[in-house]
Design an enzyme around this catalytic site. Structure first.
Site, PDB file in Angstrom:
ATOM      1  N   ARG A 280      -1.469 -14.199   4.280  1.00 38.72           N
ATOM      2  CA  ARG A 280      -2.369 -13.718   5.316  1.00 38.72           C
ATOM      3  C   ARG A 280      -1.602 -13.944   6.688  1.00 38.72           C
ATOM      4  O   ARG A 280      -1.678 -13.040   7.790  1.00 38.72           O
ATOM      5  CB  ARG A 280      -3.647 -14.597   5.354  1.00 38.72           C
ATOM      6  CG  ARG A 280      -4.469 -13.921   4.225  1.00 38.72           C
ATOM      7  CD  ARG A 280      -5.809 -14.549   4.366  1.00 38.72           C
ATOM      8  NE  ARG A 280      -6.733 -14.038   5.355  1.00 38.72           N
ATOM      9  CZ  ARG A 280      -7.199 -12.895   5.482  1.00 38.72           C
ATOM     10  NH1 ARG A 280      -7.103 -12.049   4.511  1.00 38.72           N
ATOM     11  NH2 ARG A 280      -8.158 -12.651   6.671  1.00 38.72           N
TER      12      ARG A 280
ATOM     13  N   TYR B  50     -12.181  -1.865  -3.762  1.00 34.38           N
ATOM     14  CA  TYR B  50     -12.746  -2.204  -2.509  1.00 34.38           C
ATOM     15  C   TYR B  50     -14.415  -1.957  -2.396  1.00 34.38           C
ATOM     16  O   TYR B  50     -14.887  -1.633  -1.174  1.00 34.38           O
ATOM     17  CB  TYR B  50     -12.335  -1.276  -1.337  1.00 34.38           C
ATOM     18  CG  TYR B  50     -10.734  -1.527  -0.930  1.00 34.38           C
ATOM     19  CD1 TYR B  50     -10.647  -2.685  -0.156  1.00 34.38           C
ATOM     20  CD2 TYR B  50      -9.625  -0.853  -1.316  1.00 34.38           C
ATOM     21  CE1 TYR B  50      -9.334  -3.191   0.359  1.00 34.38           C
ATOM     22  CE2 TYR B  50      -8.148  -1.036  -0.736  1.00 34.38           C
ATOM     23  CZ  TYR B  50      -8.227  -2.369   0.000  1.00 34.38           C
ATOM     24  OH  TYR B  50      -6.989  -2.672   0.411  1.00 34.38           O
TER      25      TYR B  50
ATOM     26  N   THR C  16      -5.474  -7.185  10.522  1.00 32.55           N
ATOM     27  CA  THR C  16      -5.559  -6.184   9.997  1.00 32.55           C
ATOM     28  C   THR C  16      -5.003  -4.801  10.859  1.00 32.55           C
ATOM     29  O   THR C  16      -4.586  -3.899  10.351  1.00 32.55           O
ATOM     30  CB  THR C  16      -7.094  -5.828   9.756  1.00 32.55           C
ATOM     31  OG1 THR C  16      -7.551  -7.168   8.906  1.00 32.55           O
ATOM     32  CG2 THR C  16      -7.415  -4.525   8.879  1.00 32.55           C
TER      33      THR C  16
ATOM     34  N   ASN D 146      -2.494  -0.006   6.743  1.00 27.04           N
ATOM     35  CA  ASN D 146      -1.602  -1.274   7.246  1.00 27.04           C
ATOM     36  C   ASN D 146      -0.637  -1.866   6.361  1.00 27.04           C
ATOM     37  O   ASN D 146      -0.593  -3.199   6.271  1.00 27.04           O
ATOM     38  CB  ASN D 146      -2.836  -2.049   7.760  1.00 27.04           C
ATOM     39  CG  ASN D 146      -3.763  -2.286   6.682  1.00 27.04           C
ATOM     40  OD1 ASN D 146      -3.612  -1.975   5.478  1.00 27.04           O
ATOM     41  ND2 ASN D 146      -4.663  -3.385   7.162  1.00 27.04           N
TER      42      ASN D 146
ATOM     43  N   LYS E  93       0.954  -1.377  -0.240  1.00 24.36           N
ATOM     44  CA  LYS E  93      -0.086   0.026   0.076  1.00 24.36           C
ATOM     45  C   LYS E  93       0.881   1.225  -0.044  1.00 24.36           C
ATOM     46  O   LYS E  93       2.042   1.194   0.251  1.00 24.36           O
ATOM     47  CB  LYS E  93      -1.000  -0.118   1.280  1.00 24.36           C
ATOM     48  CG  LYS E  93      -1.929  -1.252   1.033  1.00 24.36           C
ATOM     49  CD  LYS E  93      -2.889  -0.954   2.316  1.00 24.36           C
ATOM     50  CE  LYS E  93      -3.866  -2.168   2.323  1.00 24.36           C
ATOM     51  NZ  LYS E  93      -5.169  -2.071   3.164  1.00 24.36           N
TER      52      LYS E  93
ATOM     53  N   GLU F 119      -9.864 -10.396  -7.456  1.00 27.37           N
ATOM     54  CA  GLU F 119      -8.727  -9.144  -7.052  1.00 27.37           C
ATOM     55  C   GLU F 119      -7.692  -9.371  -8.079  1.00 27.37           C
ATOM     56  O   GLU F 119      -6.954  -8.437  -8.809  1.00 27.37           O
ATOM     57  CB  GLU F 119      -8.146  -9.552  -5.746  1.00 27.37           C
ATOM     58  CG  GLU F 119      -9.382  -8.949  -4.885  1.00 27.37           C
ATOM     59  CD  GLU F 119      -8.668  -9.024  -3.461  1.00 27.37           C
ATOM     60  OE1 GLU F 119      -9.610  -8.530  -2.471  1.00 27.37           O
ATOM     61  OE2 GLU F 119      -7.645  -9.467  -3.095  1.00 27.37           O
TER      62      GLU F 119
ATOM     63  N   HIS G 170      -2.059  -5.415   1.520  1.00 24.73           N
ATOM     64  CA  HIS G 170      -3.458  -5.950   1.502  1.00 24.73           C
ATOM     65  C   HIS G 170      -3.064  -7.532   0.876  1.00 24.73           C
ATOM     66  O   HIS G 170      -2.160  -7.745   0.279  1.00 24.73           O
ATOM     67  CB  HIS G 170      -3.972  -5.364   0.492  1.00 24.73           C
ATOM     68  CG  HIS G 170      -5.271  -6.235   0.058  1.00 24.73           C
ATOM     69  ND1 HIS G 170      -6.570  -6.347   0.593  1.00 24.73           N
ATOM     70  CD2 HIS G 170      -5.514  -6.991  -1.116  1.00 24.73           C
ATOM     71  CE1 HIS G 170      -7.474  -6.935   0.104  1.00 24.73           C
ATOM     72  NE2 HIS G 170      -6.665  -7.526  -1.014  1.00 24.73           N
TER      73      HIS G 170
ATOM     74  N   ARG H  57       2.401  -6.429   8.690  1.00 21.40           N
ATOM     75  CA  ARG H  57       1.674  -5.113   9.352  1.00 21.40           C
ATOM     76  C   ARG H  57       2.346  -4.750  10.838  1.00 21.40           C
ATOM     77  O   ARG H  57       2.507  -3.573  11.096  1.00 21.40           O
ATOM     78  CB  ARG H  57       0.366  -5.477   9.525  1.00 21.40           C
ATOM     79  CG  ARG H  57      -0.450  -5.593   8.190  1.00 21.40           C
ATOM     80  CD  ARG H  57      -1.849  -6.282   8.260  1.00 21.40           C
ATOM     81  NE  ARG H  57      -2.370  -5.854   7.035  1.00 21.40           N
ATOM     82  CZ  ARG H  57      -3.313  -6.721   6.617  1.00 21.40           C
ATOM     83  NH1 ARG H  57      -3.789  -7.603   7.279  1.00 21.40           N
ATOM     84  NH2 ARG H  57      -4.142  -6.304   5.615  1.00 21.40           N
TER      85      ARG H  57
HETATM   86  P1  CMP Z   1      -7.299  -4.687   3.647  1.00 17.19           P
HETATM   87  O1  CMP Z   1      -6.909  -5.954   4.245  1.00 17.19           O
HETATM   88  O2  CMP Z   1      -6.700  -3.975   2.527  1.00 17.19           O
HETATM   89  O3  CMP Z   1      -8.934  -4.696   3.555  1.00 17.19           O
HETATM   90  C1  CMP Z   1      -9.738  -3.746   3.701  1.00 17.19           C
HETATM   91  C2  CMP Z   1      -9.112  -2.587   4.432  1.00 17.19           C
HETATM   92  O4  CMP Z   1      -9.876  -1.515   5.012  1.00 17.19           O
HETATM   93  C3  CMP Z   1      -8.042  -2.947   5.312  1.00 17.19           C
HETATM   94  O5  CMP Z   1      -7.206  -3.756   4.937  1.00 17.19           O
HETATM   95  C4  CMP Z   1      -7.748  -1.502   5.928  1.00 17.19           C
HETATM   96  O6  CMP Z   1      -6.913  -1.114   5.139  1.00 17.19           O
HETATM   97  C5  CMP Z   1      -9.104  -0.969   6.078  1.00 17.19           C
HETATM   98  N1  CMP Z   1      -9.678  -0.997   7.389  1.00 17.19           N
HETATM   99  C6  CMP Z   1     -10.349  -2.141   7.912  1.00 17.19           C
HETATM  100  N2  CMP Z   1     -10.744  -1.866   8.976  1.00 17.19           N
HETATM  101  C7  CMP Z   1     -10.825  -0.604   9.351  1.00 17.19           C
HETATM  102  C8  CMP Z   1     -11.245   0.425  10.079  1.00 17.19           C
HETATM  103  N3  CMP Z   1     -11.937  -0.097  11.120  1.00 17.19           N
HETATM  104  N4  CMP Z   1     -10.689   1.644  10.059  1.00 17.19           N
HETATM  105  C9  CMP Z   1     -10.224   2.135   9.070  1.00 17.19           C
HETATM  106  N5  CMP Z   1      -9.879   1.381   8.042  1.00 17.19           N
HETATM  107  C10 CMP Z   1     -10.335  -0.161   8.043  1.00 17.19           C
END
Ligand code: CMP
Length: 140
Positions: free
Chosen positions: A86, A50, A92, A113, A10, A127, A116, A103
């Site tokens: 993962r 997304y 996350t 984070n 990211k 995807e 992805h 992460r």
């Molecule tokens: P990702 O694994 O890319 O999948 C969805 C993304 O949404 C996640 O990583 C984060 O970047 C974002 N995300 C998930 N939960 C939250 C949250 N509570 N607040 C802000 N961003 C979030």
């Protein structure tokens, strides 16, 4: 049997200059790069990627972030690639991510984070197709 998954480094991690460390982590853990490119997503492209999260309160902020700078998109291949990726990424929320995970090492917060990864075979297929035509994926 080899499995494919989509990985994104990211914009926060690209800005931190840790592309190499992240790719090295994948390679050291048995994942192969089957496709890779640098992209700077438009807001529209980030929102498309997304789309499953469009009702979430963080959708606008997440897609603004994802279109804020360059990112690296990759197809990773290997046995159990989806789960392996993962595992390497960690939770996350970096505050909950296990020590040594990507992460925990590189994320800023739950949104920024660092990486992805696809969460299931069907998501991986969708995807990967969002970024790579079949012919751009190296089969090995
Ligand atoms: P990702 O694994 O890319 O999948 C969805 C993304 O949404 C996640 O990583 C984060 O970047 C974002 N995300 C998930 N939960 C939250 C949250 N509570 N607040 C802000 N961003 C979030």
């Amino acid at each position: 049997m080899s499995e494919l998954t989509l990985s994104i480094i990211k914009p926060d991690a690209v800005a931190k200059g840790v592309i190499g460390e992240i790719v090295a982590t994948f390679e050291k853990n048995g994942l192969k790069i089957a496709a890779m490119k640098m992209v700077h997503l438009s807001r529209r492209e980030a929102r498309g990627f997304y789309a499953v999260h469009r009702e979430r309160p963080f959708f606008d902020s997440l897609t603004d972030f994802m279109s804020s700078g360059p990112a690296v998109v990759m197809v990773l291949s290997g046995a159990g690639a989806i789960g392996k990726n993962r595992e390497l990424m960690g939770a996350t929320n970096p505050a909950e991510a296990a020590a040594g995970t990507l992460r925990q090492r590189f994320a800023t917060d739950i949104e920024k984070n660092a990486v992805h990864g696809s969460d299931a075979p069907e998501t991986a297929r969708t995807e990967i197709a969002y970024f790579f035509p079949e012919l751009d994926i190296v089969n090995r």
